[in-house]
Design a protein around this motif. Structure first.
Motif: not given
Length: 322
Positions: A139-159, A186-194
């Motif tokens: 984040l560019s600032s400590l006060d920045d709000a993350v205003i994301w829908r689910g798919p974008k959050k899931n994409g960052l978890i994957k990354q 998403s976390i459980v899905q992506y780690l399902s084979a690990t």
């Protein structure tokens, strides 16, 4: 399971779910007919990619709670500190709370930047054997709000799971947000084979917290996530001067211990409410090393030992069936 479509509703069950196209959240979604047909249930290639990346990680622990404000991030941080106190162990702490990334503050690395190399994103290191990754570093600032829908959050978890250069790690600890929704699936899905070792579930003694934790336990069972055990946090206030204990949050229904007995799951211990824990977190220091003689430190170390014992047993079981 494939990714959640970018135009999906916020509570999309995922294209590979048995409820795909059938859940109440699917009503009105442009992908409903396609998902319901079953044609979407192709294996996400990211699962194999993450499995390959996680091959260098021995143990994976998720820290969960259905309730916010129960000290989940505080516990995750001190679990990481406690294991990393053994210089022979390499520890990674992943902050998967996209909207409330508090791990950088608690770990004393707020304001640090993530660097990228040919091998991926480099974690921010608190110690030589303790690395951290969090959206807070992006984040560019400590006060920045993350205003994301689910798919974008899931994409960052994957990354975070696929593209971070964790290296050879003994323990990966994942601090999750409250609830049982997109990020958790998403976390459980992506780690399902690990071969995830399991989840540590955090609660406080009062019934309003235990109600949500029961939902979290049910979630773990539905997605076949092993439960390492439950920790009762803020379990009584111990006066730093006289050591007298008072019940600030009275366990009106018997607390976490009774719940665990009723549900036949392990109870890991009770961490007392010590104001010095919060002070250590605000200062970005480890309470375990700042106040080594406190009763809370003794309990923390016992719980951490129990978790490590579970991981060792789980590893033996996996090797025996390999």
């Amino acid at each position: 399971m494939a990714d959640v479509p970018s135009n999906a509703p916020s509570h999309c069950p995922g294209t590979g779910s048995d409820n795909a196209g059938k859940a109440s959240a699917c009503q009105g979604c442009p992908n409903q007919a396609f998902c319901a047909s079953g044609a979407s249930k192709a294996t996400d290639p990211a699962i194999q990619e993450i499995k390959d990346k996680m091959a260098s990680v021995k143990h994976k622990i998720l820290v969960l709670s259905g309730k916010g404000g129960v000290g989940k991030s505080t516990f995750s941080a001190h679990l990481a500190h406690g294991i990393a106190s053994d210089d022979s162990k390499q520890v990674a702490l992943l902050d998967a709370d996209m909207c409330g990334p508090s791990i950088p503050k608690i770990m004393g690395v707020e304001g640090e930047q993530v660097h990228q190399s040919g091998s991926g994103w480099s974690p921010v290191y608190v110690e030589e054997n303790l690395g951290i990754m969090s959206i807070g570093f992006l984040l560019s600032s400590l006060d920045d709000a993350v205003i994301w829908r689910g798919p974008k959050k899931n994409g960052l978890i994957k990354q975070f799971l696929r593209d971070v250069d964790w290296g050879e790690v003994d323990y990966l600890i994942v601090d999750t947000p409250p609830g049982t929704s997109d990020e958790h699936l998403s976390i459980v899905q992506y780690l399902s084979a690990t071969q995830v070792d399991g989840a540590v579930i955090i609660t406080t003694p009062q019934e309003v917290s235990l109600q949500d934790v029961r939902k979290e336990i049910n979630f773990c069972r539905k997605v076949n996530l092993p439960i390492i055990g439950v920790v009762e946090n803020m379990s009584g206030f111990v006066c730093p001067k006289c050591q007298h204990e008072s019940q600030i949050f009275p366990p009106t229904t018997g607390g976490a211990m009774k719940m665990c007995k009723d549900l036949s799951i392990p109870f890991l211990g009770k961490v007392p409410l010590d104001p010095r824990i919060g002070k250590s977190c605000d200062e970005g220091k480890s309470f375990l090393t700042e106040i080594p003689g406190s009763s809370a430190t003794v309990v923390y170390k016992d719980i951490i030992h129990r978790i490590q014992e579970h991981c060792a047993t789980h590893q033996s079981d996996v090797e025996a069936t390999a």
